[in-house]
Design a protein around this motif. Structure first.
Motif, PDB file in Angstrom:
ATOM      1  N   VAL A  54       0.844  -1.198   0.000  1.00  0.00           N
ATOM      2  CA  VAL A  54       0.000   0.000   0.000  1.00  0.00           C
ATOM      3  C   VAL A  54       0.885   1.256   0.000  1.00  0.00           C
ATOM      4  O   VAL A  54       2.014   1.233   0.470  1.00  0.00           O
ATOM      5  N   GLY A  55       0.327   2.307  -0.547  1.00  0.00           N
ATOM      6  CA  GLY A  55       1.085   3.558  -0.673  1.00  0.00           C
ATOM      7  C   GLY A  55       1.755   3.684  -2.030  1.00  0.00           C
ATOM      8  O   GLY A  55       2.335   4.722  -2.341  1.00  0.00           O
ATOM      9  N   THR A  56       1.661   2.606  -2.841  1.00  0.00           N
ATOM     10  CA  THR A  56       2.330   2.640  -4.153  1.00  0.00           C
ATOM     11  C   THR A  56       1.320   2.686  -5.314  1.00  0.00           C
ATOM     12  O   THR A  56       1.698   2.559  -6.467  1.00  0.00           O
ATOM     13  N   PHE A  57       0.033   2.833  -4.981  1.00  0.00           N
ATOM     14  CA  PHE A  57      -1.002   2.827  -6.030  1.00  0.00           C
ATOM     15  C   PHE A  57      -1.321   4.243  -6.528  1.00  0.00           C
ATOM     16  O   PHE A  57      -1.593   4.455  -7.692  1.00  0.00           O
ATOM     17  N   GLY A  58      -1.302   5.187  -5.595  1.00  0.00           N
ATOM     18  CA  GLY A  58      -1.744   6.538  -5.917  1.00  0.00           C
ATOM     19  C   GLY A  58      -0.620   7.395  -6.474  1.00  0.00           C
ATOM     20  O   GLY A  58       0.489   6.917  -6.717  1.00  0.00           O
ATOM     21  N   ASP A  59      -0.930   8.692  -6.664  1.00  0.00           N
ATOM     22  CA  ASP A  59       0.118   9.631  -7.080  1.00  0.00           C
ATOM     23  C   ASP A  59       1.167   9.710  -5.971  1.00  0.00           C
ATOM     24  O   ASP A  59       2.358   9.800  -6.240  1.00  0.00           O
ATOM     25  N   PHE A  60       0.679   9.724  -4.752  1.00  0.00           N
ATOM     26  CA  PHE A  60       1.553   9.658  -3.580  1.00  0.00           C
ATOM     27  C   PHE A  60       0.955   8.685  -2.567  1.00  0.00           C
ATOM     28  O   PHE A  60      -0.269   8.494  -2.504  1.00  0.00           O
ATOM     29  N   GLY A  61       1.831   8.132  -1.728  1.00  0.00           N
ATOM     30  CA  GLY A  61       1.394   7.357  -0.560  1.00  0.00           C
ATOM     31  C   GLY A  61       2.226   7.821   0.621  1.00  0.00           C
ATOM     32  O   GLY A  61       3.399   8.178   0.452  1.00  0.00           O
ATOM     33  N   CYS A  62       1.619   7.840   1.797  1.00  0.00           N
ATOM     34  CA  CYS A  62       2.328   8.387   2.961  1.00  0.00           C
ATOM     35  C   CYS A  62       2.323   7.397   4.118  1.00  0.00           C
ATOM     36  O   CYS A  62       1.294   6.829   4.470  1.00  0.00           O
ATOM     37  N   LEU A  63       3.510   7.223   4.703  1.00  0.00           N
ATOM     38  CA  LEU A  63       3.662   6.350   5.875  1.00  0.00           C
ATOM     39  C   LEU A  63       3.887   7.206   7.109  1.00  0.00           C
ATOM     40  O   LEU A  63       4.372   8.335   7.003  1.00  0.00           O
ATOM     41  N   SER A  64       3.571   6.650   8.274  1.00  0.00           N
ATOM     42  CA  SER A  64       3.907   7.303   9.553  1.00  0.00           C
ATOM     43  C   SER A  64       4.760   6.342  10.370  1.00  0.00           C
ATOM     44  O   SER A  64       4.534   5.133  10.355  1.00  0.00           O
ATOM     45  N   PHE A  65       5.707   6.925  11.090  1.00  0.00           N
ATOM     46  CA  PHE A  65       6.522   6.118  12.020  1.00  0.00           C
ATOM     47  C   PHE A  65       6.333   6.618  13.448  1.00  0.00           C
ATOM     48  O   PHE A  65       7.259   6.619  14.253  1.00  0.00           O
ATOM     49  N   PHE A  66       5.126   7.094  13.739  1.00  0.00           N
ATOM     50  CA  PHE A  66       4.805   7.544  15.100  1.00  0.00           C
ATOM     51  C   PHE A  66       4.950   6.349  16.061  1.00  0.00           C
ATOM     52  O   PHE A  66       4.949   5.190  15.644  1.00  0.00           O
ATOM     53  N   ALA A  67       5.032   6.661  17.348  1.00  0.00           N
ATOM     54  CA  ALA A  67       5.363   5.639  18.354  1.00  0.00           C
ATOM     55  C   ALA A  67       4.403   4.452  18.380  1.00  0.00           C
ATOM     56  O   ALA A  67       4.791   3.351  18.787  1.00  0.00           O
ATOM     57  N   ASP A  68       3.156   4.640  17.966  1.00  0.00           N
ATOM     58  CA  ASP A  68       2.213   3.512  18.035  1.00  0.00           C
ATOM     59  C   ASP A  68       2.148   2.717  16.731  1.00  0.00           C
ATOM     60  O   ASP A  68       1.359   1.781  16.613  1.00  0.00           O
ATOM     61  N   LYS A  69       2.982   3.082  15.762  1.00  0.00           N
ATOM     62  CA  LYS A  69       2.908   2.386  14.471  1.00  0.00           C
ATOM     63  C   LYS A  69       3.687   1.061  14.523  1.00  0.00           C
ATOM     64  O   LYS A  69       4.478   0.831  15.432  1.00  0.00           O
ATOM     65  N   THR A  70       3.451   0.221  13.515  1.00  0.00           N
ATOM     66  CA  THR A  70       4.042  -1.123  13.498  1.00  0.00           C
ATOM     67  C   THR A  70       5.561  -1.040  13.647  1.00  0.00           C
ATOM     68  O   THR A  70       6.165  -1.824  14.366  1.00  0.00           O
ATOM     69  N   ILE A  71       6.184  -0.100  12.934  1.00  0.00           N
ATOM     70  CA  ILE A  71       7.574   0.256  13.287  1.00  0.00           C
ATOM     71  C   ILE A  71       7.605   1.751  13.533  1.00  0.00           C
ATOM     72  O   ILE A  71       6.836   2.511  12.946  1.00  0.00           O
TER      73      ILE A  71
END
Ligand SMILES: Cc1ncc(COP(=O)(O)O)c(C=O)c1O
Length: 372
Positions: free
Chosen positions: A168-185
């Motif tokens: 996911v994140g690779t389908f659209g014009d852009f995709g955005c990830l978060s690395f906030f403390a509660d995220k998987t990493i």
């Protein structure tokens, strides 16, 4: 067993401490070699052609929208059931978020409600891969193509998640990830912007680094800002990426165990799993009649829980002036009214999951269990 079972805790250890030490010792604590390495590893993981780092998921979304030219007179379609930042990133550009309802079983945006929400002002759709399960990207891409709309995927909760085999994140014009403390990493705070478009990738490099490609130069060919990360965070990110497969496996195993232990409890249902998505259970979620009451009962036994997201269209910060609602919103409200996230850390122990499930059984059996 620990005296408190947290709702979530990051999976950190000696490897992250080593990385931070090394960065501090090196004397180079802003963006440097580790940031470059982190980007390379994210490219390899996601399959996106271009990745660049962002200070957090919210600003990654904002940058993406801004680079697609989203501005005041525009509208962006956003699911009503998501973390607030999906919508506030739109507001930050001056545009209007338009909220549509979600699927009652997966809580992801309902593609059939997108088309009725489109107006002359609509410029983009922001699917959110909520709780680590991919949105229906085939249908969303089809609508975007037919109406000439941009797509910014909010994949903040989506690292390691794929849809029909593609990250996911690779389908659209852009995709955005978060690395906030509660995220998987996690990197504490942090994010990443993914794109397959070389022009957009380059535009983001200028945007995030004061309008230039190289650091150290005081000639700025374009207008740009500081949306960089640091090598301290990138170092933590590298150590976390090494553990991603392990974290994902443990999260899946834990959720499976919860499902097994609660299978006979009729008052508890688990949200539906969408077979098109290779899911990473970002949270262990259940649906019950009264999550507030059950949550209070579990908290009294030192079990950390969280209610679901509050429907965005009901958020006190949104009103008719800075947002719009399309159609009737029911499923998002129902999700909030019935959803509860149970302890979801990768490091949960078997006996802790048993303890949580025993407490849930006690709650529904109406029996009293002495709190620890
Ligand atoms: C769905 C969603 N969108 C956006 C964000 C914003 O990310 P960040 O906290 O890194 O700004 C988050 C997480 O916090 C999120 O869960």
């Amino acid at each position: 067993m620990r005296t408190t079972i947290p709702q979530f805790e990051p999976y950190l250890g000696q490897e992250e401490i080593f990385q931070v030490n090394e960065v501090l010792r090196s004397g180079w604590i802003t963006e440097g070699a580790r940031s470059q390495e982190f980007v390379k590893r994210l490219v390899a993981l996601t399959g996106a052609r271009y990745v660049s780092l962002a200070p957090n998921g919210t600003l990654a979304l904002y940058a993406a929208l801004k680079l697609l030219g989203i501005r005041e007179e525009d509208e962006v379609i956003v699911p009503d059931f998501t973390f607030l930042a999906s919508a506030t990133a739109v507001v930050l550009t001056g545009a209007t978020p338009v909220f549509v309802d979600v699927d009652s079983a997966t809580f992801n945006i309902l593609p059939e409600l997108i088309e009725p929400a489109i107006t002359k002002r609509t410029k983009a759709i922001m699917p959110v891969h909520i709780y680590g399960q991919a949105a229906k990207m085939d249908a969303i891409l089809d609508i975007a193509k037919r109406h000439n709309l941009k797509i910014v995927e909010d994949a903040a909760q989506g690292i390691g998640v794929s849809y029909k085999g593609r990250h996911v994140g690779t389908f659209g014009d852009f995709g955005c990830l978060s690395f906030f403390a509660d995220k998987t990493i996690t990197t504490g705070e942090g994010g990443a912007v993914l794109t397959n478009d070389p022009g957009l990738a380059e535009a983001h490099l200028y945007f995030r680094n004061q309008g230039r490609l190289e650091r150290g130069s005081f000639i700025h060919p374009r207008l740009g800002y500081n949306f960089r990360l640091t090598d301290v965070q990138a170092g933590i990110g590298l150590a976390q990426l090494d553990k991603l497969a392990e974290i994902v496996e443990m999260k899946r195993k834990n959720e499976h165990f919860y499902r097994e232990l609660l299978a006979e409890v009729n008052q508890v249902t688990f949200p539906t799993v969408d077979r098109d998505s290779e899911r990473v259970p970002f949270r262990v979620n259940i649906l019950v009649a009264d999550p507030e009451k059950l949550g209070g009962f579990l908290e009294a036994r030192k079990i950390g829980v969280r209610r679901f997201f509050y429907p965005i269209h009901r958020q006190p910060c949104f009103n008719g002036h800075n947002s719009r609602v399309s159609g009737v919103i029911q499923n998002s409200v129902r999700a909030f009214e019935h959803g509860l996230s149970l302890p979801s850390s990768a490091r949960l122990r078997t006996e802790e999951i048993r303890y949580v499930c025993a407490a849930i059984c006690d709650f529904f059996a109406g029996t009293h269990v002495p709190s620890r």
